[in-house]
Scaffold this active site. Structure first.
Site, mmCIF file in Angstrom:
data_model
loop_
_atom_site.group_PDB
_atom_site.id
_atom_site.type_symbol
_atom_site.label_atom_id
_atom_site.label_comp_id
_atom_site.label_asym_id
_atom_site.label_seq_id
_atom_site.Cartn_x
_atom_site.Cartn_y
_atom_site.Cartn_z
ATOM 1 N N LYS A 37 -6.847 -15.171 -9.724
ATOM 2 C CA LYS A 37 -8.103 -14.959 -8.988
ATOM 3 C C LYS A 37 -9.245 -15.154 -9.985
ATOM 4 C CE LYS A 37 -9.892 -11.778 -5.500
ATOM 5 N NZ LYS A 37 -10.309 -12.743 -4.503
ATOM 6 N N ARG B 200 -3.023 -7.142 -10.427
ATOM 7 C CA ARG B 200 -3.316 -8.573 -10.215
ATOM 8 C C ARG B 200 -4.431 -9.028 -11.159
ATOM 9 N NH1 ARG B 200 -4.675 -10.578 -4.243
ATOM 10 N NH2 ARG B 200 -6.666 -9.592 -4.703
ATOM 11 N N GLU C 276 -3.934 -21.453 3.036
ATOM 12 C CA GLU C 276 -4.600 -20.210 3.440
ATOM 13 C C GLU C 276 -6.022 -20.530 3.872
ATOM 14 O OE1 GLU C 276 -4.983 -17.644 -0.043
ATOM 15 O OE2 GLU C 276 -5.173 -19.391 -1.330
HETATM 16 N N1 PMP Z 1 -6.848 -15.875 -0.572
HETATM 17 C C1 PMP Z 1 -7.974 -16.001 -1.281
HETATM 18 C C2 PMP Z 1 -8.365 -17.343 -1.760
HETATM 19 C C3 PMP Z 1 -8.761 -14.871 -1.555
HETATM 20 O O1 PMP Z 1 -9.890 -14.980 -2.266
HETATM 21 C C4 PMP Z 1 -8.343 -13.611 -1.077
HETATM 22 C C5 PMP Z 1 -9.160 -12.383 -1.378
HETATM 23 N N2 PMP Z 1 -10.423 -12.413 -0.801
HETATM 24 C C6 PMP Z 1 -7.183 -13.541 -0.306
HETATM 25 C C7 PMP Z 1 -6.438 -14.686 -0.097
HETATM 26 C C8 PMP Z 1 -6.702 -12.242 0.252
HETATM 27 O O2 PMP Z 1 -6.214 -11.417 -0.777
HETATM 28 P P1 PMP Z 1 -6.317 -9.842 -0.675
HETATM 29 O O3 PMP Z 1 -5.561 -9.453 0.552
HETATM 30 O O4 PMP Z 1 -5.660 -9.353 -1.917
HETATM 31 O O5 PMP Z 1 -7.750 -9.505 -0.574
#
Ligand code: PMP
Length: 305
Positions: free
Chosen positions: A170, A71, A203
């Protein structure tokens, strides 16, 4: 040099000082926090121009390292940012950072900044990107939150439109999420749920969202403007293993208000129940049975690897 007045320093109640014993991996060297420095001309600082990952270490092993590295490189590719090392070298550097800090259970923050450049935003002038790996202990929600569940509000601040820099990247730009989290805090809530420009649920500020409705799990698809969470993917697998139907569905707030259960997933939070949105109880206002089963499955999974 003009020193900051002492009163200013003293009034910063929550001032954070990094543990001087930490060892930071920066551009191939392992140094103390005081020595780990980037230039004020780094575009990561000037423009939030860069990408990052937050990764857990469980039982002395980096959890889902390949997925996080993939990622990170995808995010970088999307921003025309060349990570100055191979994925294998990145994996080696992450392990070196873990070992330098003797971490058994903890967290790694991997950051790639655009690097030093002119004050303009053009990327052609920037020198080599910098890679930084910070090891840390992780600040989870306190244990009682997992028992009682999160109380959430809907944020007024929207998630980035997927046609702007995609939320799938990200990036080092987290201002919308930071403002949404501040909205939650100002409202006396634990967390904020962010909508997209169509009013659909995306989210939380740092976690993906699931609802349980009529015994099925639903989570918004990436096209709604979410980060494709690595925990989200694992939880979808774990739920399917238990025989649940899991669908990627566009959701509006109504779907949360009438859901039987709701929970968030993320690297730091793992799985955390959500028990209210905008002051309305979700289900019976307590963490639901499917959420609790998945929390157990998740813990069993990460303890096994
Ligand atoms: N959404 C956002 C905006 C995030 O920053 C993150 C990670 N902190 C997630 C979802 C969750 O992703 P992951 O399960 O890969 O940590």
């Amino acid at each position: 040099m003009i020193a900051a007045p002492e009163s200013t320093m003293a009034s910063r109640e929550n001032a954070y000082a990094p543990d001087p014993n930490l060892r930071i991996w920066i551009d191939g060297e392992i140094v103390s926090p005081a020595e780990a420095k980037i230039s004020v001309f780094d575009h990561g600082l000037l423009y939030g121009d860069g990408v990052f990952e937050g990764i857990r270490i469980y039982n002395g092993r980096i959890f889902k390292d390949r997925e996080h590295i993939d990622r990170l490189y995808e995010s970088a590719k999307c921003l025309l940012l060349d990570v100055p090392m191979s994925k294998e070298e990145m994996s080696g550097a992450m392990n070196a950072a873990m070992e330098a800090n003797n971490i058994i259970d903890g967290y790694l923050r991997v950051i790639v900044t655009r690097g030093v450049g002119l004050l303009g935003i053009a990327i052609g002038h920037t020198a080599c990107p910098s890679v930084i790996i910070i090891a840390a202990s992780i600040q989870l929600y306190p244990p009682e939150v997992y028992q009682r569940g999160l109380r959430c509000i809907t944020a007024g601040t929207l998630r980035n439109h997927p046609s702007s820099t995609s939320p799938r990247v990200k990036s080092l730009n987290y201002l919308n999420n930071i403002m949404a989290k501040a909205e939650a805090k100002n409202a006396g809530s634990d967390e904020a749920i962010m909508l997209n420009s169509e009013g659909h649920v995306t989210e939380g500020t740092g976690d993906n969202l699931f609802v349980v409705r009529r015994g099925e799990l639903h989570t918004p698809p990436p096209s709604e403007g979410i980060l494709e969470g690595i925990t989200r993917r694992l939880v979808m697998e774990l739920a399917r293993k238990r025989g649940y139907t899991v669908a990627e569905s566009a959701l509006i707030r109504h779907d949360i208000y009438v859901a039987q259960e709701c929970f968030l997933t993320g690297t730091a939070a793992e799985i955390v129940p959500v028990v209210s949105l905008d002051g309305r109880a979700i289900g019976d206002g307590k963490p639901g049975p499917i959420t609790k089963d998945l929390m157990q499955d998740f813990i069993a999974y990460r303890n096994r690897v």
